[in-house]
Every structure is written in structure tokens, then in C-alpha cells.
Scaffold this active site. Structure first.
Site, PDB file in Angstrom:
ATOM      1  N   LYS A 112      -0.900   2.740   5.259  1.00 32.16           N
ATOM      2  CA  LYS A 112      -1.610   1.460   5.312  1.00 32.16           C
ATOM      3  C   LYS A 112      -2.247   1.218   6.680  1.00 32.16           C
ATOM      4  O   LYS A 112      -3.185   0.440   6.793  1.00 32.16           O
ATOM      5  CB  LYS A 112      -0.670   0.328   4.908  1.00 32.16           C
TER       6      LYS A 112
HETATM    7  C1  LIG Z   1       1.579   0.814  -0.392  1.00 33.76           C
HETATM    8  C2  LIG Z   1       2.264   2.110  -0.568  1.00 33.76           C
HETATM    9  C3  LIG Z   1       2.056   2.929  -1.711  1.00 33.76           C
HETATM   10  C4  LIG Z   1       1.188   2.483  -2.879  1.00 33.76           C
HETATM   11  O1  LIG Z   1      -0.187   2.434  -2.577  1.00 33.76           O
HETATM   12  P1  LIG Z   1      -1.203   1.676  -3.550  1.00 33.76           P
HETATM   13  O2  LIG Z   1      -2.500   1.685  -2.850  1.00 33.76           O
HETATM   14  O3  LIG Z   1      -0.655   0.285  -3.723  1.00 33.76           O
HETATM   15  O4  LIG Z   1      -1.225   2.417  -4.836  1.00 33.76           O
HETATM   16  C5  LIG Z   1       2.680   4.163  -1.764  1.00 33.76           C
HETATM   17  N1  LIG Z   1       3.490   4.573  -0.770  1.00 33.76           N
HETATM   18  C6  LIG Z   1       3.725   3.832   0.326  1.00 33.76           C
HETATM   19  C7  LIG Z   1       4.649   4.343   1.365  1.00 33.76           C
HETATM   20  C8  LIG Z   1       3.127   2.578   0.471  1.00 33.76           C
HETATM   21  O5  LIG Z   1       3.374   1.835   1.565  1.00 33.76           O
END
Ligand SMILES: *Cc1c(COP(=O)(O)O)cnc(C)c1O
Length: 469
Positions: A112
Site C-alpha cells: 500500500k
Molecule cells: C490490502 C492488502 C491486500 C489486498 O489488496 P486489495 O487491493 O484490497 O485486493 C493484500 N495483501 C496485503 C498485505 C494488503 O495489505
């Protein structure tokens, strides 16, 4: 570049307004009116570029008309300069023709950061120019909150309020949020669960009177800028492995369908991607759609991969829009019906179209731990539980052994020590150097009851660099 709503009613906006908008006024999500398309020659000419220069080439069409090239280049250099690994998104080989793309070398050790480091800088850029301040409110079960706070901590004109369920996030995740100190950073621990936090964010967007005219901005993955930033690393990985002359397959640990939707866009922009695998945990609404055309709401099952614990996937609407020939009225109809019945299926030919590209698998906690243990035994790599689900799905759903398979490594394993210990490889975990003192750092947070009025009063009292709005 203009952006339109997936429900066809809201006015088209430019990039700057989409960044600040969150949801469209008709309840839809913004998508580009026309997706840019690159030729194979163009893509091939980017081989070997540093990450931030590749990012500039891939994202430039999306911001055109809103940010001059020189400013955007500088923003991207600053954004990806904070990543600990020089390659920003390095590939680690697990087996012949099988890789993990490590997306966890940013400040909060999860993918993220790629989007939220950029989002914070873009917000600051536009808000300083406009002479405006905004308030961000977000709910987190872990990863989003810390990435949003890290991304916005240096923003002059942003106050950020992140709610997490009190005593229900891991200690590493809590400390990553609460140890970032600043008069524009506000951690709120709610005496409730994650859904309570999210409901309060939604209610605040729906009625913003308590903000006295200050704009509220969304940092969850409905924000287009987050999707946009995630397109880049698909190009980056492909260029490392002989693309675009050959095609690639990606396996993506998926919750809200944001990260994998970025891969789908990369393919539509000209990158040869022959397969995208939706990897879910027990919260498998997307797997049930991909495997049987049933997008039906279920109850929430807490898992060892909490960042994928969702009941419905907010960005799935963006795929539905394309599957329905970009007919916003049809999408609105489908989602209105889904809101009432909790069930959604699409016509056979549309579902078949999706299945040409997408496969899927749901992996439970047991399968997650087994994969962490197996990969550690095979090559000494410790996977976090989300990434492990991706690797498991990659191995089970792979269509061709001659096409490189890349799993998105979405988090660093130290963020999820319980899962790694359950898999029996906990002794191999070490905090990276820049977080080695995490457990000694000062923490700051406010515990509030599960009450919308209390939360909104708190925001109003602190929303201007800690002072009242
Ligand atoms: C947010 C997140 C996901 C999922 O991603 P999306 O874009 O919501 O599908 C998967 N793994 C981790 C570690 C995350 O923080």
C-alpha cells in the site's frame, strides 16, 4: 485525461478533482474515460529505467492536463526515493520460471506504500496550489492505516484521522500507526470492530456538516490514484523478465480487487499478460464469482491474512463496468439489486469473457501455513500469509509452465508474526533496520467509544493541525 463514473450519472472530472472526490456523486467509482495504450516498441524502450522514470512513462497520460511533466517527475522521484530497496520492487525467484515481486520495501512494509506515498504527495501538491486544507478519515484493520499516515505525515494541508478497532490489530500494526507523531496525525482506537469503524467513515462522507465546510478525502482503494500507482509495477516486473516480447502471468492476493484491477488495466494498456489469478482467503466472494459466476455476500470469517478479510470487494464494480460494455445504467441496476438481495451474477458471455483472463483460488488458514512452511523449506524464503496465498494459487492455477509466473508479495512477514509462527518458521523473522526500535517508540492514540457523535466531535475539535476546524 477525463474520468467518468461506473454508474454513468455523475459529471466527468479531471485528475485533480478525481483525486479529491472519492466516490462519484451517483455512488459509482471513477475510471479513465479512455485508457491509454502503449505499443510494444514503446514499452520495450523502457527496459532498464529506474522505477520512478518508468512510473513517469506509465502514469503520465493519467495526469495529463493536471500536472506539468517536471513537477510530476519530481513527485515520483521523491515518492519512490523513500523505499529501502534500490530496485523499489525487486523480484525474488522461488522456482524455475516462478517469482515473487517484493512490494514491501516501503516505510510500512506493505504494497500500500506504493500508492499512499504518492497519494500524500499529490494531495499536498494540489492543496498548496489551491490554498485549501482537507481532512482524511479512514478505517483500518491494519495495513491501510499505517500506509496512509506515513504517506500524509508530511502534508502541510492535510489532517488525517485513522480509526482502528481497539485491541484488535496486531502490535506491529498498531505501533506502525501510533508511533508516527505529528500535530496533523490522529489515531483513534474505537471500542468496536472494524466494520463499526468503516460504518463511521461512510456515515461521515454521507453527511459532512460536522466538518464546517472542510473537504473530506478518501484514502481507501476506491480512490483512483491508488489504482493508478499500482499499474506501474506490473510493467516493472514484465520488463525484468523479457517482456513485452513474451507474456507474463500474475497471481495477486486479493481483498478489495484494487491491486489485481491494476494488473487488468496494465494488460489493457498493452502489456502482454496472459493470466491473472485472484487469490483469496476464506472470504472468497471473488473466487465464487470467478469459478461459478456467483458474487454472493457471505458473513465475515477472520483469518490469518486479515488484510484480505472482506465481505464485498469495492473495486469489483470497476471490472463489472467493463464487462458490461461500460454501460453505467446496467451497472447501477446490478448493484442496486445486489444491495437488496446480496447476490449478483452476470450473463454467461460476460462471465466467459472474464474467465479468458482470470482464474481464482481460495486458500484457508491451514493451506496458508502449509505454503509458508513449504516455501521456507524449498528456498529459505519466509512469506507473509497474504503472499503465501498468492503463491499457493499461482502453483495450483497456472496455465503454462513456460510463461513466467509472478506472485505479488504484498507484505513483509514481520507484520504477521502469528501466522509465520504457526507455520513453524517464526525464528527466521527479523524487523528491518529502519524499524528495529519500533517496540521502544512513543505511541500516541485516543480511545473513543463506538459512537459516531463522539468521533465527529473529536474530528471537529482537532481537524486543523490539532486545533478546532
Ligand atoms: C490490502 C492488502 C491486500 C489486498 O489488496 P486489495 O487491493 O484490497 O485486493 C493484500 N495483501 C496485503 C498485505 C494488503 O495489505
Amino acid at each position: 485525461m477525463r474520468y467518468i463514473s461506473t454508474r454513468g450519472q455523475a459529471p466527468a472530472l479531471n485528475f485533480e478533482d478525481v483525486l479529491l472526490a472519492g466516490l462519484a456523486s451517483d455512488g459509482g467509482l471513477y475510471v479513465p474515460e479512455n485508457l491509454p495504450r502503449f505499443t510494444q516498441e514503446q514499452i520495450a524502450s523502457w527496459a532498464g529505467l529506474p522505477y520512478h522514470e518508468l512510473a513517469f512513462n506509465v502514469m503520465r497520460p493519467f495526469v495529463s492536463g493536471s500536472i506539468p511533466d517536471a513537477d510530476f517527475k519530481q513527485i515520483l522521484q521523491d515518492t519512490y526515493g523513500v523505499f529501502e530497496h534500490k530496485a523499489v520492487a525487486p523480484l525474488r525467484q522461488l522456482d524455475s520460471n516462478e517469482w515473487v515481486m517484493e512490494l514491501f520495501h516501503g516505510p510500512t512494509l506493505a504494497f500500500k506504500d506504493f500508492a499512499l506515498q504518492l497519494l500524500g504527495r499529490l494531495l499536498d501538491y494540489f492543496l498548496v496550489k489551491r490554498g485549501e486544507r482537507v481532512v482524511i478519515m479512514g478505517a483500518t484493520s491494519g495495513d491501510t492505516g499505517s500506509a496512509a499516515i506515513e504517506g500524509c505525515k508530511a502534508c502541510e494541508n492535510v489532517d488525517i484521522f485513522i480509526m482502528h478497532p481497539h485491541n484488535r490489530v496486531s502490535e506491529v500494526q498498531r505501533r506502525q500507526m501510533t508511533s508516527i507523531l505529528g500535530d496533523n496525525i490522529h489515531n483513534i482506537a474505537i471500542e468496536g470492530n472494524f466494520d463499526d469503524c468503516q460504518e463511521m467513515v461512510k456515515a461521515s462522507f454521507a453527511d459532512q456538516g460536522f466538518l464546517k465546510g472542510t473537504r473530506l478525502v478518501a484514502v481507501n482503494s476506491i480512490n483512483w490514484a491508488r489504482i493508478m500507482a499500482q499499474i506501474v509495477y506490473y510493467f516493472h516486473a514484465a520488463l525484468q523478465l523479457g517482456g513485452p516480447a513474451r507474456s507474463m502471468a500474475f497471481s495477486v492476493p486479493t481483498g478489495n480487487f484494487g491491486d489485481i484491477f491494476a494488473g487488468y488495466l496494465a494488460r489493457n494498456m498493452g502489456l502482454p499478460i496472459s493470466q491473472l489469478i485472484v487469490a483469496t482467503n476464506r472470504n472468497d466472494i471473488l473466487h465464487r464469482f470467478m469459478s461459478g459466476n456467483h458474487y454472493d455476500k457471505d458473513t465475515l470469517h477472520p483469518s490469518l491474512s486479515p488484510s484480505m478479510d472482506i465481505m464485498v470487494s469495492s473495486n469489483f464494480e470497476r471490472l463489472l463496468f467493463d464487462l458490461h460494455g461500460r454501460n453505467g445504467a446496467l451497472v447501477a441496476e446490478l448493484l442496486d439489486a445486489f444491495k437488496i438481495s446480496g447476490k449478483l451474477s452476470v450473463e454467461d458471455d460476460r462471465w466467459t469473457e472474464a474467465r479468458k483472463l482470470f482464474d481464482s483460488l481460495a486458500v484457508d488458514d491451514e493451506g496458508t501455513c502449509a505454503t509458508i512452511a513449504a516455501v521456507f523449506e524449498q528456498c529459505g524464503e519466509v512469506l507473509d500469509p497474504h503472499t503465501a496465498i498468492g503463491v499457493r494459487a499461482a502453483r495450483e492455477c497456472r496455465r503454462s509452465l513456460s510463461v513466467p509466473m509472478i506472485t505479488l508479495g504484498t507484505a513483509h512477514p514481520v507484520k504477521f508474526p502469528d501466522a509465520v509462527r504457526q507455520a513453524g518458521v517464526g525464528e527466521a523473522l527479523h524487523l528491518p533496520a529502519h524499524l528495529s526500535d519500533l517496540f521502544e517508540r512513543e505511541e500516541r492514540m485516543t480511545v473513543l467509544p463506538n459512537s459516531l457523535a463522539d468521533v465527529q466531535a473529536f474530528v471537529a475539535a482537532h481537524g486543523n493541525r490539532g486545533k478546532p476546524l
